[in-house]
Design a protein around this motif. Structure first.
Motif, short mmCIF file in Angstrom:
data_model
loop_
_atom_site.label_atom_id
_atom_site.label_comp_id
_atom_site.label_asym_id
_atom_site.label_seq_id
_atom_site.Cartn_x
_atom_site.Cartn_y
_atom_site.Cartn_z
N LEU A 25 0.79 -1.22 0.00
CA LEU A 25 0.00 0.00 0.00
C LEU A 25 0.82 1.28 0.00
O LEU A 25 0.33 2.32 -0.41
CB LEU A 25 -1.00 0.01 1.16
N ASN A 26 2.09 1.22 0.40
CA ASN A 26 2.90 2.44 0.34
C ASN A 26 3.08 2.94 -1.09
O ASN A 26 3.43 4.10 -1.30
CB ASN A 26 4.27 2.22 1.01
N LEU A 27 2.81 2.11 -2.07
CA LEU A 27 2.93 2.51 -3.48
C LEU A 27 1.59 2.92 -4.09
O LEU A 27 1.53 3.32 -5.25
CB LEU A 27 3.53 1.36 -4.30
N CYS A 28 0.49 2.85 -3.30
CA CYS A 28 -0.83 3.08 -3.88
C CYS A 28 -1.02 4.52 -4.36
O CYS A 28 -1.64 4.75 -5.38
CB CYS A 28 -1.94 2.65 -2.94
N GLY A 29 -0.46 5.50 -3.65
CA GLY A 29 -0.57 6.88 -4.11
C GLY A 29 0.14 7.09 -5.43
O GLY A 29 -0.36 7.77 -6.33
N GLN A 64 -6.09 -1.49 -6.67
CA GLN A 64 -5.64 -0.50 -7.67
C GLN A 64 -5.68 -1.11 -9.08
O GLN A 64 -6.07 -0.45 -10.03
CB GLN A 64 -4.23 -0.02 -7.34
N LEU A 65 -5.28 -2.38 -9.18
CA LEU A 65 -5.35 -3.05 -10.48
C LEU A 65 -6.80 -3.21 -10.93
O LEU A 65 -7.11 -3.06 -12.12
CB LEU A 65 -4.65 -4.41 -10.43
N ALA A 66 -7.69 -3.53 -9.99
CA ALA A 66 -9.11 -3.63 -10.32
C ALA A 66 -9.63 -2.30 -10.87
O ALA A 66 -10.41 -2.27 -11.82
CB ALA A 66 -9.91 -4.07 -9.10
N LYS A 67 -9.18 -1.20 -10.28
CA LYS A 67 -9.57 0.12 -10.76
C LYS A 67 -9.13 0.32 -12.21
O LYS A 67 -9.89 0.83 -13.03
CB LYS A 67 -8.96 1.20 -9.87
N ILE A 68 -7.91 -0.09 -12.52
CA ILE A 68 -7.43 0.03 -13.91
C ILE A 68 -8.33 -0.75 -14.85
O ILE A 68 -8.71 -0.27 -15.92
CB ILE A 68 -5.96 -0.45 -14.01
N SER A 69 -8.71 -1.95 -14.45
CA SER A 69 -9.59 -2.77 -15.29
C SER A 69 -10.94 -2.10 -15.51
O SER A 69 -11.46 -2.06 -16.63
CB SER A 69 -9.79 -4.16 -14.66
N ILE A 70 -11.51 -1.56 -14.44
CA ILE A 70 -12.82 -0.90 -14.54
C ILE A 70 -12.74 0.30 -15.47
O ILE A 70 -13.59 0.48 -16.36
CB ILE A 70 -13.31 -0.48 -13.14
N SER A 122 4.39 10.68 -1.65
CA SER A 122 3.97 10.58 -0.25
C SER A 122 2.52 11.06 -0.14
O SER A 122 2.11 12.00 -0.82
CB SER A 122 4.88 11.40 0.66
N VAL A 123 1.76 10.36 0.67
CA VAL A 123 0.38 10.73 0.93
C VAL A 123 0.17 10.76 2.43
O VAL A 123 0.78 9.99 3.17
CB VAL A 123 -0.62 9.77 0.25
N ASP A 124 -0.72 11.64 2.87
CA ASP A 124 -0.98 11.72 4.30
C ASP A 124 -1.89 10.57 4.72
O ASP A 124 -2.42 9.82 3.89
CB ASP A 124 -1.56 13.07 4.69
N GLU A 125 -2.09 10.44 6.01
CA GLU A 125 -2.84 9.31 6.55
C GLU A 125 -4.27 9.27 6.04
O GLU A 125 -4.79 8.20 5.71
CB GLU A 125 -2.82 9.37 8.08
N ASP A 126 -4.93 10.41 5.95
CA ASP A 126 -6.32 10.44 5.47
C ASP A 126 -6.42 10.01 4.01
O ASP A 126 -7.32 9.27 3.63
CB ASP A 126 -6.92 11.84 5.63
N LYS A 130 -8.29 6.69 2.49
CA LYS A 130 -9.24 6.81 1.38
C LYS A 130 -8.90 5.84 0.25
O LYS A 130 -9.77 5.16 -0.30
CB LYS A 130 -9.24 8.25 0.87
N ARG A 131 -7.64 5.76 -0.08
CA ARG A 131 -7.22 4.88 -1.18
C ARG A 131 -7.34 3.40 -0.81
O ARG A 131 -7.71 2.57 -1.63
CB ARG A 131 -5.80 5.23 -1.61
N VAL A 132 -7.01 3.07 0.44
CA VAL A 132 -7.16 1.68 0.90
C VAL A 132 -8.64 1.30 0.87
O VAL A 132 -9.00 0.21 0.41
CB VAL A 132 -6.56 1.50 2.32
N LEU A 133 -9.50 2.19 1.35
CA LEU A 133 -10.93 1.93 1.35
C LEU A 133 -11.46 1.74 -0.07
O LEU A 133 -12.18 0.78 -0.36
CB LEU A 133 -11.66 3.08 2.06
N GLU A 134 -11.08 2.63 -0.98
CA GLU A 134 -11.52 2.53 -2.37
C GLU A 134 -11.05 1.22 -3.01
O GLU A 134 -11.82 0.53 -3.68
CB GLU A 134 -10.99 3.71 -3.18
N ALA A 135 -9.80 0.86 -2.78
CA ALA A 135 -9.25 -0.36 -3.37
C ALA A 135 -10.01 -1.59 -2.89
O ALA A 135 -10.34 -2.49 -3.67
CB ALA A 135 -7.76 -0.50 -3.02
#
Length: 160
Positions: A25-29, A64-70, A122-126, A130-135
């Motif tokens: 997840l550190n690479l999700c941003g 994140q990969l699922a998002k790319i597919s969608i 770098s992304v902040d905690e919020d 948000k990105r973890v929840l969306e993924a």
């Protein structure tokens, strides 16, 4: 285990995204920003995800990969391609239902040699939450098994 990184290349509208090592997840941003830029590009035609050197991939990265597919299916009405030659990664992809949202190729036909590493954003905690929840919501929408597997995590993240 190798620290994860994301390598990319683009030629004539063909984008290649290669996960190397332990992708978490550190690479999700970084991936999320690149995904947005890729789909906004006028040059964009297709994307190939290369997992041939991926040692480990977490559920946020899978989301994140699922998002790319969608996004790809919405834009072109087709499925994008994943290249995955590792049995353990293939098991993860199949168990999560990725064979329904990607063409999965199990052998590497040719090697791309000129890939650039995406710089870590770098992304902040919020924003990370948000990105973890969306993924994970994207993964849950793929099939009932994923819904069951990630429902508690999503509920927990939404409650915070």
């Amino acid at each position: 285990m190798n620290t994860g990184k994301i390598l990319v290349a683009q030629s004539q509208g063909i984008y290649i995204i290669k996960f190397v090592g332990d992708v978490r997840l550190n690479l999700c941003g970084t991936l999320d920003q690149y995904t947005d830029e890729m789909f906004e590009s006028e040059k964009f035609k297709t994307v190939i995800i290369d997992l041939t050197e991926t040692q480990c991939i977490d559920s946020t990265s899978l989301g994140q990969l699922a998002k790319i597919s969608i996004l790809y299916k919405e834009k072109y009405g087709q499925l994008p391609t994943i290249i995955s030659t590792q049995d353990d990664i293939n098991r993860i992809l199949l168990s999560m239902g990725f064979d329904q949202v990607f063409y999965i190729v199990h052998e590497l036909v040719s090697q791309v040699e000129y890939l650039d590493e995406l710089p870590l954003k770098s992304v902040d905690e919020d924003e990370m939450k948000k990105r973890v929840l969306e993924a994970h919501k994207l993964l849950m929408n793929m099939n009932d098994n994923n819904r069951e597997a990630f429902q508690d995590l999503v509920n927990s993240l939404e409650d915070k």
